[in-house]
Design an enzyme around this catalytic site. Structure first.
Site, PDB file in Angstrom:
ATOM      1  N   ALA A  16       1.038  -1.275  -0.101  1.00 50.43           N
ATOM      2  CA  ALA A  16       0.019   0.209  -0.059  1.00 50.43           C
ATOM      3  C   ALA A  16       1.045   1.219   0.023  1.00 50.43           C
ATOM      4  O   ALA A  16       1.972   1.249   0.608  1.00 50.43           O
ATOM      5  CB  ALA A  16      -0.919  -0.070   1.314  1.00 50.43           C
ATOM      6  N   ALA A  65       3.783   8.003   2.804  1.00 49.95           N
ATOM      7  CA  ALA A  65       4.570   6.831   3.239  1.00 49.95           C
ATOM      8  C   ALA A  65       3.874   5.752   2.325  1.00 49.95           C
ATOM      9  O   ALA A  65       2.783   5.705   1.899  1.00 49.95           O
ATOM     10  CB  ALA A  65       4.407   6.471   4.793  1.00 49.95           C
ATOM     11  N   GLN A  66       4.741   4.478   2.384  1.00 50.70           N
ATOM     12  CA  GLN A  66       4.301   3.268   2.024  1.00 50.70           C
ATOM     13  C   GLN A  66       4.180   2.174   3.171  1.00 50.70           C
ATOM     14  O   GLN A  66       5.258   2.364   4.148  1.00 50.70           O
ATOM     15  CB  GLN A  66       4.684   2.759   0.654  1.00 50.70           C
ATOM     16  CG  GLN A  66       6.176   2.447   0.712  1.00 50.70           C
ATOM     17  CD  GLN A  66       6.618   2.327  -0.617  1.00 50.70           C
ATOM     18  OE1 GLN A  66       6.350   3.222  -1.571  1.00 50.70           O
ATOM     19  NE2 GLN A  66       7.653   1.607  -0.814  1.00 50.70           N
ATOM     20  N   ALA A 113       0.485   5.508   0.049  1.00 48.60           N
ATOM     21  CA  ALA A 113      -0.173   6.650   0.250  1.00 48.60           C
ATOM     22  C   ALA A 113       0.524   7.938  -0.149  1.00 48.60           C
ATOM     23  O   ALA A 113       1.744   7.881  -0.561  1.00 48.60           O
ATOM     24  CB  ALA A 113      -0.958   6.717   1.711  1.00 48.60           C
ATOM     25  N   SER A 114       0.107   8.883   0.265  1.00 48.31           N
ATOM     26  CA  SER A 114       0.745  10.409  -0.103  1.00 48.31           C
ATOM     27  C   SER A 114       2.185  10.565   0.875  1.00 48.31           C
ATOM     28  O   SER A 114       2.955  11.081   0.110  1.00 48.31           O
ATOM     29  CB  SER A 114      -0.180  11.599   0.352  1.00 48.31           C
ATOM     30  OG  SER A 114      -0.623  11.296   1.706  1.00 48.31           O
ATOM     31  N   LYS A 132       5.846   0.769   8.047  1.00 44.27           N
ATOM     32  CA  LYS A 132       5.417   2.086   7.314  1.00 44.27           C
ATOM     33  C   LYS A 132       6.843   2.803   6.986  1.00 44.27           C
ATOM     34  O   LYS A 132       7.393   3.339   8.044  1.00 44.27           O
ATOM     35  CB  LYS A 132       4.508   2.500   7.985  1.00 44.27           C
ATOM     36  CG  LYS A 132       4.111   3.979   7.546  1.00 44.27           C
ATOM     37  CD  LYS A 132       2.750   4.387   8.238  1.00 44.27           C
ATOM     38  CE  LYS A 132       2.444   5.854   7.644  1.00 44.27           C
ATOM     39  NZ  LYS A 132       1.183   6.333   8.297  1.00 44.27           N
ATOM     40  N   ASP A 178      -8.155  10.367  10.851  1.00 43.50           N
ATOM     41  CA  ASP A 178      -8.080  10.016   9.459  1.00 43.50           C
ATOM     42  C   ASP A 178      -8.701   8.964   9.129  1.00 43.50           C
ATOM     43  O   ASP A 178      -7.895   8.060   8.547  1.00 43.50           O
ATOM     44  CB  ASP A 178      -6.597  10.399   9.054  1.00 43.50           C
ATOM     45  CG  ASP A 178      -6.161  10.406   7.644  1.00 43.50           C
ATOM     46  OD1 ASP A 178      -7.097  10.865   6.800  1.00 43.50           O
ATOM     47  OD2 ASP A 178      -5.006  10.120   7.168  1.00 43.50           O
TER      48      ASP A 178
END
Length: 532
Positions: free
Chosen positions: A154, A159-160, A156-157, A175, A315
């Site tokens: 996965a 981190a991954q 995201a903006s 992460k 979030d």
């Protein structure tokens, strides 16, 4: 339940976040122009699909913008084009896209689905680069902590996430922050600060939205999100809160445990979350999954955290939620945490309870006492305006309510009564928007008010009901006794003392009376469950 709002102390509005100067105004302005150009090239500023709906005087501007659209703006649906534009613009814009993606009821299912990839399906950076980031942050080789380390699952903006296995066999999620993301966030926030200042100066209706305070609140949250050590602490704190609430029967959400050996400034390691990510279409098709109960649990878990503990996951979109049967939730990504003081928690509960009980006078009074509405307006008139908003919605199925129209009406009312954006409530409002969107994606006819009622009613009875009144009275009496005791030990020196006769000091009799009252109140409190 009586007039409970009278027990709310008037609030002094907190000072707005300190204004941070734009570091490089020229660069920020050029970047803003670049943002506009990217949106135009993607035909996302005034999409051709909505041009016929625009006022006639605006259409010619939209047609002019369409002429400058590039190849990327000629293909795909509006949501796909906007998502690509946001991805190009960077982390700050992606965060906005994630919120928009939760509101299919406002922007349409197709539009929200097209933006959904911004939640956790962005382009990942190479696994070798992730390993280097981990080694720099933790100060040791990846193999020293992980028996196995896999490619990103996965992205995201900011981190991954990578799957990994610890030496003891536990599966974990690692992460890792994107390389250079701090610089991109700083640049984006600089441009947002400039845009806010321009809005305040040239767009009068935008001033009551406090754009600068809004930007600084978001900036603070993003800056905290860029330190994985702080996110680890937030994850641990929220897990404790969720576990306590779960034990009390008030929350069906949990969080994975932190693996502290795998935590650094740019790295966070958590135990693997059970279930299926809610961005996966297969999540809601799991055997035995109760989608209606799951929608209720999303709302109730958020309200329990906010009302009972004053600390909540801020979030909560599908990219940060996992689910499994029958209706269990696991939250991840704790970079943004919202906090509410006792006053804000009470205002929130009173306002929600007012809508649930259709007591618009109460809702209006709370708004005035909290300082949300300037005192020059009339409480009765504001209550009338709230009734105009609430009555068409209460009791209706979600599919029968136009959220776009409702939000428009609320915006008109806030303008009519000079209501300004409250910086301390920004994360709360943002999270409520996301949570309601998640619930409606699970169940288009979800009743937000019915899901909220058990949590709000429990809080009202516990914090503002008879038991709470007795408890507060006891605390006040105890505080008075302590003050009197200190006064007795250190009596003030009188200017002139004339002794005529020996008497028992008045404070002793008063203290005895207070002690008797305290004991009586304590007895009533202990017997109250039997009384009610």
């Amino acid at each position: 339940m009586g007039d409970l709002s009278r027990r709310i102390d008037p609030a002094t509005p907190p000072p707005p976040p300190a204004t941070v100067p734009v570091r490089r105004p020229v660069d920020a302005f050029v970047r803003l122009l670049g943002w506009g150009w990217v949106l135009v090239r993607h035909d996302a500023l005034a999409p051709r699909e909505i041009t016929p709906l625009l006022p006639i005087w605006v259409r010619w501007i939209a047609h002019l913008l369409h002429a400058f659209a590039g190849r990327e703006g000629r293909d795909g649906r509006p949501g796909q084009r906007l998502g690509k534009a946001f991805e190009h613009l960077g982390p700050v814009a992606i965060k906005l896209g994630q919120v928009l993606a939760t509101r299919a009821d406002i922007f349409g299912v197709e539009f929200a689905r097209d933006l959904g990839r911004l939640k956790d399906a962005l382009e990942p950076f190479p696994v070798d680069q992730a390993r280097r980031e981990i080694e720099r942050s933790l100060g040791r080789p990846v193999e020293a902590l992980f028996a196995d380390f896999g490619p990103s699952v996965a992205a995201a903006s900011l981190a991954q996430a990578h799957p990994a296995t610890l030496a003891d066999g536990r599966k974990v999620a690692v992460k890792v922050l994107r390389p250079g993301v701090e610089r991109r966030v700083a640049q984006g926030l600089d441009s947002m600060r400039l845009a806010a200042r321009l809005a305040v100066k040239f767009v009068a209706p935008a001033r009551r939205l406090e754009p600068s305070a809004f930007v600084e609140t978001i900036a603070r949250a993003l800056q905290l999100e860029l330190d994985m050590r702080l996110e680890a602490a937030a994850a641990s704190e929220l897990k404790d809160i969720m576990d306590k609430a779960r034990a009390d029967g008030g929350c069906r959400m949990t969080a994975p445990a932190v693996v502290w050996d795998g935590v650094g400034k740019r790295v966070l390691t958590l135990e693997w979350a059970p279930g299926v990510a809610m961005t996966d279409p297969a999540a809601v098709e799991q055997p035995g999954l109760d989608r209606n109960a799951l929608a209720d649990h999303v709302v109730q878990a958020f309200l329990t955290q906010a009302l009972d503990y004053g600390t909540f996951h801020a979030d909560l979109h599908e990219g940060n939620l996992f689910c499994h049967a029958p209706a269990e939730l696991t939250a991840i990504d704790f970079g943004i945490v919202g906090r509410l003081g006792p006053s804000e928690r009470r205002y929130l509960a009173e306002i929600l309870w007012g809508f649930l009980s259709r007591d618009y006078d109460r809702i209006a009074r709370v708004h005035f006492e909290a300082g949300y509405v300037p005192p020059e307006h009339a409480v009765e008139t504001f209550a009338q305006a709230l009734r105009a908003v609430g009555e068409p919605v209460i009791g209706k199925q979600a599919s029968q309510v136009s959220m776009g129209r409702l939000l428009g009406q609320l915006f008109e009312i806030t303008a009519l009564f000079d209501m300004h954006l409250r910086p301390e409530l920004i994360l709360l409002q943002k999270t409520m928007v996301s949570v309601e969107g998640v619930a409606r994606r699970l169940n288009p006819d979800h009743d937000l008010w019915a899901a909220s009622q058990p949590v709000v009613e429990r809080w009202i009875r516990r914090e503002l009901g008879p038991q709470a009144q007795i408890r507060d009275a006891i605390e006040e009496l105890r505080a008075t006794l302590k003050a009197l005791s200190r006064l007795a030990q250190n009596p003030p020196e009188p200017a002139t003392v004339v002794v005529r006769e020996v008497r028992t000091p008045a404070w002793v009799g008063f203290g005895v009376a207070l002690a008797v009252a305290t004991a009586g109140a304590a007895l009533v409190l202990s017997l109250w469950p039997a009384i009610v």
